[in-house]
Structure formats: structure tokens, C-alpha cells
Design a protein around this motif. Sequence first.
Motif, mmCIF file in Angstrom:
data_model
loop_
_atom_site.group_PDB
_atom_site.id
_atom_site.type_symbol
_atom_site.label_atom_id
_atom_site.label_comp_id
_atom_site.label_asym_id
_atom_site.label_seq_id
_atom_site.Cartn_x
_atom_site.Cartn_y
_atom_site.Cartn_z
ATOM 1 N N VAL A 1 42.240 44.073 35.300
ATOM 2 C CA VAL A 1 42.678 45.053 36.290
ATOM 3 C C VAL A 1 41.483 45.949 36.591
ATOM 4 N N VAL A 2 41.150 46.080 37.876
ATOM 5 C CA VAL A 2 40.054 46.947 38.298
ATOM 6 C C VAL A 2 40.641 48.005 39.217
ATOM 7 N N VAL A 3 40.488 49.268 38.819
ATOM 8 C CA VAL A 3 40.994 50.391 39.601
ATOM 9 C C VAL A 3 39.779 51.134 40.141
ATOM 10 N N THR A 4 39.664 51.179 41.473
ATOM 11 C CA THR A 4 38.491 51.749 42.126
ATOM 12 C C THR A 4 38.900 52.952 42.965
ATOM 13 N N GLY A 5 38.186 54.063 42.778
ATOM 14 C CA GLY A 5 38.453 55.267 43.558
ATOM 15 C C GLY A 5 37.767 55.206 44.913
ATOM 16 N N ALA A 6 38.019 56.216 45.734
ATOM 17 C CA ALA A 6 37.411 56.294 47.063
ATOM 18 C C ALA A 6 35.889 56.367 46.977
ATOM 19 N N ASP A 7 35.372 56.823 45.823
ATOM 20 C CA ASP A 7 33.924 56.913 45.629
ATOM 21 C C ASP A 7 33.289 55.578 45.250
ATOM 22 N N GLY A 8 34.108 54.526 45.095
ATOM 23 C CA GLY A 8 33.594 53.200 44.760
ATOM 24 C C GLY A 8 33.413 52.957 43.274
ATOM 25 N N ALA A 9 33.676 53.958 42.445
ATOM 26 C CA ALA A 9 33.517 53.809 40.997
ATOM 27 C C ALA A 9 34.791 53.230 40.384
ATOM 28 N N GLY B 1 42.268 60.997 46.745
ATOM 29 C CA GLY B 1 42.032 60.041 47.824
ATOM 30 C C GLY B 1 42.596 58.664 47.525
ATOM 31 N N ALA B 2 42.137 57.713 48.307
ATOM 32 C CA ALA B 2 42.627 56.328 48.194
ATOM 33 C C ALA B 2 42.154 55.689 46.893
ATOM 34 N N VAL B 3 43.058 54.954 46.259
ATOM 35 C CA VAL B 3 42.758 54.234 45.024
ATOM 36 C C VAL B 3 43.140 52.779 45.253
ATOM 37 N N ARG B 4 42.216 51.873 44.965
ATOM 38 C CA ARG B 4 42.452 50.426 45.132
ATOM 39 C C ARG B 4 42.631 49.801 43.755
ATOM 40 N N VAL B 5 43.667 48.976 43.616
ATOM 41 C CA VAL B 5 43.942 48.285 42.359
ATOM 42 C C VAL B 5 43.891 46.785 42.632
ATOM 43 N N ALA B 6 42.969 46.092 41.982
ATOM 44 C CA ALA B 6 42.869 44.630 42.080
ATOM 45 C C ALA B 6 43.189 44.072 40.704
ATOM 46 N N TRP B 7 44.060 43.054 40.655
ATOM 47 C CA TRP B 7 44.491 42.526 39.364
ATOM 48 C C TRP B 7 44.510 41.008 39.377
ATOM 49 N N GLU C 1 47.196 36.626 41.159
ATOM 50 C CA GLU C 1 46.388 37.809 41.418
ATOM 51 C C GLU C 1 46.875 38.518 42.662
ATOM 52 N N GLY C 2 46.405 39.744 42.812
ATOM 53 C CA GLY C 2 46.763 40.516 43.983
ATOM 54 C C GLY C 2 46.035 41.845 43.981
ATOM 55 N N GLN C 3 46.356 42.646 44.979
ATOM 56 C CA GLN C 3 45.772 43.977 45.057
ATOM 57 C C GLN C 3 46.702 44.882 45.846
ATOM 58 N N PHE C 4 46.549 46.171 45.622
ATOM 59 C CA PHE C 4 47.322 47.157 46.374
ATOM 60 C C PHE C 4 46.578 48.480 46.328
ATOM 61 N N ALA D 1 33.213 47.236 41.240
ATOM 62 C CA ALA D 1 33.750 46.159 40.414
ATOM 63 C C ALA D 1 34.839 45.424 41.179
ATOM 64 N N THR D 2 34.904 44.124 40.982
ATOM 65 C CA THR D 2 35.924 43.320 41.647
ATOM 66 C C THR D 2 36.522 42.336 40.664
ATOM 67 N N VAL D 3 37.669 41.788 41.027
ATOM 68 C CA VAL D 3 38.293 40.740 40.217
ATOM 69 C C VAL D 3 37.801 39.415 40.736
ATOM 70 N N ASP D 4 37.356 38.568 39.845
ATOM 71 C CA ASP D 4 36.852 37.257 40.251
ATOM 72 C C ASP D 4 37.970 36.445 40.874
ATOM 73 N N SER D 5 37.768 36.022 42.122
ATOM 74 C CA SER D 5 38.816 35.266 42.802
ATOM 75 C C SER D 5 38.425 33.827 43.074
ATOM 76 N N VAL D 6 37.295 33.394 42.527
ATOM 77 C CA VAL D 6 36.899 32.008 42.735
ATOM 78 C C VAL D 6 37.919 31.091 42.084
ATOM 79 N N GLY D 7 38.263 31.379 40.847
ATOM 80 C CA GLY D 7 39.409 30.786 40.195
ATOM 81 C C GLY D 7 39.408 29.300 39.974
#
Length: 181
Positions: A67-75, A99-105, A116-119, A143-149
Motif C-alpha cells: 500500500v502506497v499512500v501519497t500526499g499532495a506534496d508527492g511524498a 489536501g488530496a491523498v492518493r492510495v495505491a494498493w 490492485e486498485g487505487q483511490f 512511490a508507486t505500486v508495481d503494476s507490471v504483474g
Amino acid sequence: MRLPVTVRALLAAAAAATLLLLAPAQPAWAHAKLLRTDPADGATVTAPVAAVTFTFNEMVQQRFSTVVVTGADGASYSDGAPRSVDKTLTQPLKPLPGGAVRVAWRTVSADGHPIEGQFTFTNAAAAPSSAAPPPSTPGAAPATVDSVGGRAWGVAGAVVLVVVLLLAGGALWWRRRTSAG
């Protein structure tokens, strides 16, 4: 010169196996499905969020979960590895910025199928006064979740299978040819 029946049968079997492995995967009913998240997709939270929780319809494998949780600052604000208990997967978080928070899992069903997914959600909670943002390397990509899979593994497996079958067929053909002569 016509190939013996057994060599033709082995080549046909190799071709059929290749087609089966390269065909697009069909959805299966037994795979885990995400039922809900907390915070929910599109939600605006007004209280500090200490973790993101995923609820599935069946158990998932903790060791293959990311699970990668990324803030609006990209961290990245993920704090350690996600933990799985029963049908729930929980990712602890560092204090989030506003601000906006992105969750990729990405996780793996009990049957071994990756899902996998994201929201996104919006953090409107007041920032803790003692919280400093996590260190970020200048110029580093978020950081991202590997989607090559699994697709690459399927193609590699098909190639290996074809090579093995062709070698076995060639060896069988060579053996019959030398024993008949």
C-alpha cells in the motif's frame, strides 16, 4: 520428408499450450474483491487519519500486500508494512498533510490471484503541530505500486514451456531416428 506422428503430436501440443498461456485471462469468481475502504474513495476527512483500512470479501496474503499512500506534496506517508487480519488489510500512516491523498494498493487473494486498485480522499484535518513531513529525495519519483504483474510471468512461462516441449520432441525424434537406422 514427413515428420513421424509422435513428433507432429508433440508440436501440436506445444502450439496448443502456447495459445492457452497467451490467451487473455478470464475473470474468476473465487478471487478476493475489495468491499470498502476507510477512508472511502472521494471522502473528505476532518479528523487525523492514522491508517487506511481495506475490507475484502475473503482473506488476502499479507506478505504480498503493498500500500502506497501519497500526499499532495508527492511524498509517501505509508508507515511500515500493511498488516492483514482476517478479511481486513490495514496500512499505518505517518501524519498526513492537508489536501488530496492518493492510495495505491496491491495484494494477493488466498487463491494466489493478484488484485490492485487505487483511490483518493481529501485530508481536511488540522495538521499536528509537531509533525514534520517525511523526508523526500529531491527529484525522486513518487512511490508507486508495481503494476507490471503476472502478464509478464505468463508470457515467460509460455516461452519456457514451448522451448521445453520442442526440445523433448526433438530428442524423441532423434532417438527414434537413430534407433531405426
